[in-house]
Design an enzyme around this catalytic site. Structure first.
Site, PDB file in Angstrom:
ATOM      1  N   CYS A  98      21.716  65.484 -26.830  1.00 51.86           N
ATOM      2  CA  CYS A  98      22.765  66.080 -27.663  1.00 51.86           C
ATOM      3  C   CYS A  98      24.147  65.795 -27.072  1.00 51.86           C
ATOM      4  O   CYS A  98      24.400  66.118 -25.905  1.00 51.86           O
ATOM      5  CB  CYS A  98      22.552  67.583 -27.800  1.00 51.86           C
ATOM      6  SG  CYS A  98      23.829  68.389 -28.804  1.00 51.86           S
ATOM      7  N   LYS A 139      13.738  63.375 -25.726  1.00 48.53           N
ATOM      8  CA  LYS A 139      14.690  62.536 -26.468  1.00 48.53           C
ATOM      9  C   LYS A 139      15.923  62.345 -25.597  1.00 48.53           C
ATOM     10  O   LYS A 139      16.512  63.319 -25.104  1.00 48.53           O
ATOM     11  CB  LYS A 139      15.077  63.180 -27.798  1.00 48.53           C
ATOM     12  CG  LYS A 139      15.946  62.274 -28.691  1.00 48.53           C
ATOM     13  CD  LYS A 139      16.100  62.858 -30.092  1.00 48.53           C
ATOM     14  CE  LYS A 139      16.750  61.851 -31.040  1.00 48.53           C
ATOM     15  NZ  LYS A 139      18.179  61.687 -30.806  1.00 48.53           N
TER      16      LYS A 139
END
Length: 319
Positions: A98, A139
């Protein structure tokens, strides 16, 4: 080939997951991140972001939905990862990608890519807590400011026990500016013997094919491209099998927008409908000129009723 629907904070909620998986082509969804700080979260937090837990961890069309966690404390992440799979998530994903400033300021998301050992400790602790039958995935981006730690980070995540990696082929500093550096994913695949999913800048079936070629990854993740072109996953699957699937025609997109409006207004996020529909239009107009024209009218509207009337009128004019 698997196609995964990306987690997009404030955009891809359970309603959007339902809409897009009904169209077809997706094999897996990942939720918006569940923020973990210093406590074991109550089940209502998980159910709020992943109502699919109440239906076997799948969307109404049967696509599995995996919960994503974001945080920095290995032990609290492990506690909440175990809770997620006990509630019905088919595994857990850890967010190290993020780019949001507030998230990074609080030592979450992509900022952890500067701390290879922290990545290792988080995944190792989570993997030890979660039963082996459930995948623990991560991720990542290529790095924070640069790619100097890219391969070290990938190795650390693998050695800590990550089952699979998804790589957004840009650094945090790159943001969402094109291009995505897909060849870097091939370099990562050369140093870790686990599956790597390619993500970033896939807007068309041709992009998907080029990404697969340059990255060497069969599996891809779609984010903004799936919002800009709702039938993209289905088109990619068709292209892979040697047939042609046309992009969803604009009248069908309008019908989808109206259906989404019904979902959002009736759902628990109805208060955010105006912002969410406009955000979706910001992606649609990248692929549909008609969306750009309609958005010029919608962007000044605030009330759900007038937005829906505008969409209905636009559809009637096409019929």
């Amino acid at each position: 080939m698997r196609i995964v629907l990306a987690p997009m904070e404030g955009v891809v909620d359970h309603l959007m997951r339902d809409m897009l998986t009904r169209i077809g082509g997706f094999d897996l969804c990942v939720t918006e991140f569940v923020r973990v700080v210093d406590m074991k979260l109550p089940r209502r937090v998980f159910y709020r972001l992943c109502p699919e837990l109440g239906q076997g961890g799948k969307t109404p069309s049967g696509v599995p939905v995996k919960i994503q966690l974001l945080g920095q404390d290995p032990n609290w992440l492990a506690e909440n990862a175990l809770k997620a799979v006990e509630l019905g998530s088919p595994g857990v994903d850890l967010n190290f990608g993020c780019p949001a400033k507030m998230v990074n300021k609080n030592k979450g998301g992509a900022v952890l890519l500067k701390e290879t050992d922290t990545l290792y400790q988080i995944v190792k602790t989570v993997r030890a807590a979660v039963p082996a039958a459930f995948p623990v995935t991560a991720k990542i981006r290529l790095g924070f400011d640069d790619t100097s730690l890219t391969l070290d980070n990938a190795r650390a995540l693998y050695e800590a026990g990550a089952t699979e990696l998804t790589v957004h082929a840009r650094t945090k500093a790159d943001g969402y500016r094109p291009p995505a550096y897909w060849p870097w994913i091939e370099k990562i695949r050369a140093v870790v013997p686990i599956n790597v999913i390619a993500n970033g800048e896939i807007w068309t079936p041709a992009d998907a094919a080029l990404c697969q070629q340059q990255s060497g990854s069969a599996d891809i993740m779609l984010g903004r491209g799936a919002l800009a072109r709702p039938s993209l996953a289905k088109e990619i699957v068709a292209a892979r099998s040697g047939t042609a699937e046309q992009a969803m025609p604009w009248p069908e997109v309008l019908e989808l927008l109206l259906q989404y409006s019904d979902y959002e207004i009736a759902g628990d996020k109805g208060l955010y409908y105006s912002n969410r529909i406009k955000q979706w239009f910001s992606y649609l107009k990248l692929q549909y000129p008609e969306a750009d024209m309609l958005f010029s009218e919608l962007r000044l509207q605030r009330k759900a009723e007038e937005i829906v009337r505008t969409l209905q009128q636009a559809l009637r004019q096409l019929n």
